[in-house]
Design a protein around this motif. Structure first.
Motif, mmCIF file in Angstrom:
data_model
loop_
_atom_site.group_PDB
_atom_site.id
_atom_site.type_symbol
_atom_site.label_atom_id
_atom_site.label_comp_id
_atom_site.label_asym_id
_atom_site.label_seq_id
_atom_site.Cartn_x
_atom_site.Cartn_y
_atom_site.Cartn_z
ATOM 1 N N ASN A 131 3.866 13.215 -3.413
ATOM 2 C CA ASN A 131 3.759 12.227 -4.483
ATOM 3 C C ASN A 131 3.869 12.984 -5.802
ATOM 4 O O ASN A 131 2.953 13.676 -6.215
ATOM 5 N N ASP A 132 5.034 12.858 -6.439
ATOM 6 C CA ASP A 132 5.338 13.567 -7.678
ATOM 7 C C ASP A 132 5.294 12.566 -8.832
ATOM 8 O O ASP A 132 6.235 11.799 -9.014
ATOM 9 N N ASP A 133 4.198 12.555 -9.557
ATOM 10 C CA ASP A 133 4.019 11.639 -10.689
ATOM 11 C C ASP A 133 4.206 10.179 -10.287
ATOM 12 O O ASP A 133 4.877 9.411 -10.975
ATOM 13 N N THR A 171 0.837 -1.204 0.000
ATOM 14 C CA THR A 171 0.000 0.000 0.000
ATOM 15 C C THR A 171 0.868 1.248 0.000
ATOM 16 O O THR A 171 2.071 1.191 0.280
ATOM 17 N N ALA A 172 0.247 2.375 -0.296
ATOM 18 C CA ALA A 172 0.977 3.654 -0.253
ATOM 19 C C ALA A 172 1.540 3.898 1.143
ATOM 20 O O ALA A 172 2.673 4.374 1.291
ATOM 21 N N ASP A 173 0.766 3.573 2.168
ATOM 22 C CA ASP A 173 1.247 3.755 3.545
ATOM 23 C C ASP A 173 2.489 2.899 3.796
ATOM 24 O O ASP A 173 3.473 3.361 4.376
ATOM 25 N N TYR A 231 2.367 7.549 13.194
ATOM 26 C CA TYR A 231 1.216 8.358 12.795
ATOM 27 C C TYR A 231 1.427 8.743 11.339
ATOM 28 O O TYR A 231 2.535 9.065 10.941
ATOM 29 N N LEU A 232 0.361 8.694 10.549
ATOM 30 C CA LEU A 232 0.463 9.054 9.147
ATOM 31 C C LEU A 232 -0.796 9.807 8.753
ATOM 32 O O LEU A 232 -1.909 9.379 9.062
ATOM 33 N N ASP A 271 8.394 2.305 4.460
ATOM 34 C CA ASP A 271 9.599 1.666 3.936
ATOM 35 C C ASP A 271 10.631 2.721 3.518
ATOM 36 O O ASP A 271 11.817 2.593 3.822
ATOM 37 N N LEU A 272 10.190 3.765 2.814
ATOM 38 C CA LEU A 272 11.088 4.864 2.437
ATOM 39 C C LEU A 272 11.725 5.500 3.669
ATOM 40 O O LEU A 272 12.917 5.805 3.682
#
Length: 115
Positions: free
Chosen positions: A99-101, A2-4, A65-66, A9-10
């Motif tokens: 989120n860039d492209d 998922t995006a989260d 927290y996100l 991970d990043l």
């Protein structure tokens, strides 16, 4: 994934994979606010400062927290990080991503050490 999951991970790789990895995941013009003596860093100073993007042997992030609004995400967490020959570093942290492209890039990172 998922995006989260991708964002967390990043963030973990930011701590563990060193300056080159961090540079590729950081937007141009990003701002980091780090404990003294590093202070507020932007541009090339991000990669010259010895305390920025140094590889840590182990990192434990807790109290996650996100918040996401459209193409912006803010992560907040507590970190306990260890590298050889130094005491364990504990801090409260935030990172803001854009989120860039389809690629998440870090716009800002801040650390408040726990005493």
């Amino acid at each position: 994934m998922t995006a989260d999951d991708t964002l967390w991970d990043l963030e973990e790789r930011f701590w563990t994979q060193g300056a080159d990895s961090a540079r590729h995941a950081t937007a141009k013009g990003a701002v980091f606010v780090l404990p003294y003596p590093a202070g507020i860093l932007q541009g090339d100073a991000l990669w010259r400062e010895k305390d920025v993007a140094q590889r840590w042997r182990s990192v434990e992030m807790s109290e996650h927290y996100l918040s996401r609004q459209n193409n912006i995400a803010v992560l907040a967490y507590r970190v306990s990080a260890e590298r050889s020959d130094e005491p364990i570093y504990e801090a409260l942290c935030t990172s803001t991503y854009l989120n860039d492209d389809g690629k998440w890039l870090r716009l800002a990172h801040q650390q408040t050490p726990l005493i």
